[in-house]
Design a protein around this motif. Sequence first.
Motif, mmCIF file in Angstrom:
data_model
loop_
_atom_site.group_PDB
_atom_site.id
_atom_site.type_symbol
_atom_site.label_atom_id
_atom_site.label_comp_id
_atom_site.label_asym_id
_atom_site.label_seq_id
_atom_site.Cartn_x
_atom_site.Cartn_y
_atom_site.Cartn_z
ATOM 1 N N GLU A 245 0.832 -1.202 0.000
ATOM 2 C CA GLU A 245 0.000 0.000 0.000
ATOM 3 C C GLU A 245 0.869 1.256 0.000
ATOM 4 O O GLU A 245 0.599 2.201 -0.743
ATOM 5 C CB GLU A 245 -0.918 0.011 1.218
ATOM 6 N N GLU A 246 1.908 1.262 0.828
ATOM 7 C CA GLU A 246 2.785 2.427 0.901
ATOM 8 C C GLU A 246 3.496 2.667 -0.425
ATOM 9 O O GLU A 246 3.627 3.812 -0.869
ATOM 10 C CB GLU A 246 3.798 2.259 2.031
ATOM 11 N N ARG A 247 3.954 1.591 -1.079
ATOM 12 C CA ARG A 247 4.612 1.729 -2.381
ATOM 13 C C ARG A 247 3.646 2.309 -3.412
ATOM 14 O O ARG A 247 4.017 3.167 -4.212
ATOM 15 C CB ARG A 247 5.149 0.382 -2.866
ATOM 16 N N GLN A 248 2.400 1.831 -3.404
ATOM 17 C CA GLN A 248 1.408 2.324 -4.360
ATOM 18 C C GLN A 248 1.106 3.798 -4.114
ATOM 19 O O GLN A 248 0.983 4.580 -5.056
ATOM 20 C CB GLN A 248 0.121 1.492 -4.284
ATOM 21 N N ILE A 249 0.986 4.186 -2.858
ATOM 22 C CA ILE A 249 0.717 5.588 -2.523
ATOM 23 C C ILE A 249 1.863 6.471 -3.010
ATOM 24 O O ILE A 249 1.642 7.508 -3.645
ATOM 25 C CB ILE A 249 0.485 5.761 -1.004
ATOM 26 N N LYS A 250 3.099 6.047 -2.746
ATOM 27 C CA LYS A 250 4.261 6.822 -3.194
ATOM 28 C C LYS A 250 4.286 6.918 -4.713
ATOM 29 O O LYS A 250 4.603 7.968 -5.284
ATOM 30 C CB LYS A 250 5.553 6.192 -2.675
ATOM 31 N N LYS A 251 3.955 5.814 -5.369
ATOM 32 C CA LYS A 251 3.943 5.802 -6.829
ATOM 33 C C LYS A 251 2.932 6.805 -7.372
ATOM 34 O O LYS A 251 3.245 7.577 -8.285
ATOM 35 C CB LYS A 251 3.609 4.387 -7.333
ATOM 36 N N TYR A 252 1.735 6.841 -6.799
ATOM 37 C CA TYR A 252 0.714 7.768 -7.275
ATOM 38 C C TYR A 252 1.059 9.217 -6.957
ATOM 39 O O TYR A 252 0.777 10.115 -7.747
ATOM 40 C CB TYR A 252 -0.655 7.401 -6.711
ATOM 41 N N ILE A 253 1.686 9.454 -5.816
ATOM 42 C CA ILE A 253 2.107 10.817 -5.469
ATOM 43 C C ILE A 253 3.154 11.306 -6.458
ATOM 44 O O ILE A 253 3.083 12.433 -6.955
ATOM 45 C CB ILE A 253 2.630 10.871 -4.013
ATOM 46 N N GLU A 254 4.127 10.446 -6.769
ATOM 47 C CA GLU A 254 5.165 10.818 -7.735
ATOM 48 C C GLU A 254 4.566 11.058 -9.114
ATOM 49 O O GLU A 254 4.955 12.000 -9.820
ATOM 50 C CB GLU A 254 6.248 9.732 -7.809
ATOM 51 N N LYS A 255 3.619 10.241 -9.504
ATOM 52 C CA LYS A 255 2.962 10.422 -10.801
ATOM 53 C C LYS A 255 2.231 11.754 -10.855
ATOM 54 O O LYS A 255 2.316 12.482 -11.852
ATOM 55 C CB LYS A 255 1.982 9.273 -11.059
ATOM 56 N N ASP A 256 1.507 12.080 -9.774
ATOM 57 C CA ASP A 256 0.804 13.367 -9.718
ATOM 58 C C ASP A 256 1.778 14.537 -9.786
ATOM 59 O O ASP A 256 1.503 15.557 -10.445
ATOM 60 C CB ASP A 256 -0.049 13.468 -8.452
ATOM 61 N N LYS A 257 2.923 14.419 -9.108
ATOM 62 C CA LYS A 257 3.928 15.485 -9.149
ATOM 63 C C LYS A 257 4.456 15.675 -10.570
ATOM 64 O O LYS A 257 4.609 16.805 -11.045
ATOM 65 C CB LYS A 257 5.090 15.171 -8.206
ATOM 66 N N ARG A 258 4.742 14.577 -11.265
ATOM 67 C CA ARG A 258 5.239 14.664 -12.642
ATOM 68 C C ARG A 258 4.194 15.299 -13.556
ATOM 69 O O ARG A 258 4.518 16.123 -14.411
ATOM 70 C CB ARG A 258 5.636 13.287 -13.163
ATOM 71 N N GLU A 259 2.934 14.920 -13.376
ATOM 72 C CA GLU A 259 1.857 15.482 -14.180
ATOM 73 C C GLU A 259 1.707 16.982 -13.914
ATOM 74 O O GLU A 259 1.488 17.760 -14.835
ATOM 75 C CB GLU A 259 0.539 14.764 -13.897
ATOM 76 N N ALA A 260 1.821 17.388 -12.658
ATOM 77 C CA ALA A 260 1.683 18.797 -12.308
ATOM 78 C C ALA A 260 2.842 19.619 -12.877
ATOM 79 O O ALA A 260 2.656 20.767 -13.291
ATOM 80 C CB ALA A 260 1.594 18.957 -10.787
ATOM 81 N N GLU A 261 4.056 19.039 -12.908
ATOM 82 C CA GLU A 261 5.214 19.758 -13.415
ATOM 83 C C GLU A 261 5.140 19.972 -14.923
ATOM 84 O O GLU A 261 5.729 20.893 -15.458
ATOM 85 C CB GLU A 261 6.509 19.013 -13.054
ATOM 86 N N LYS A 262 4.408 19.139 -15.639
ATOM 87 C CA LYS A 262 4.266 19.299 -17.089
ATOM 88 C C LYS A 262 3.560 20.609 -17.429
ATOM 89 O O LYS A 262 3.819 21.201 -18.462
ATOM 90 C CB LYS A 262 3.429 18.156 -17.667
#
Length: 111
Positions: A92-109
């Motif tokens: 669960e923690e790995r999945q949460i971190k993965k989604y947070i990182e994905k959201d950060k990358r999307e926001a930086e675009k």
Amino acid sequence: MEIKENDNRKLRRAKKRLQELKGFYWHLASYIGVNTFISINKIIRDLSDGESFVASFWDFGTFAVWLFWGIGLFFHSIKVFSINPVFSKEWEERQIKKYIEKDKREAEKFK
């Protein structure tokens, strides 16, 4: 004030955990007691009908309740003891971190 509220939350969680554990142990005790009673009665009934002890003991009907109730007890133990090999806390923690990182990358675009 926040410390007491945090302590109260911990106390409530501990009490809930204790109730779940007690519930599991009562489930286990009733599983053993009721199934032993049922099995002994079935064996005695089969012996009075003329079957041998070995045939009566190894009959599937003697173990059917043990098996099917045991499946339910198994899942109860998984829930109470938080045993989940597929969806563990680490997963669960790995999945949460993965989604947070994905959201950060999307926001930086869009910056």
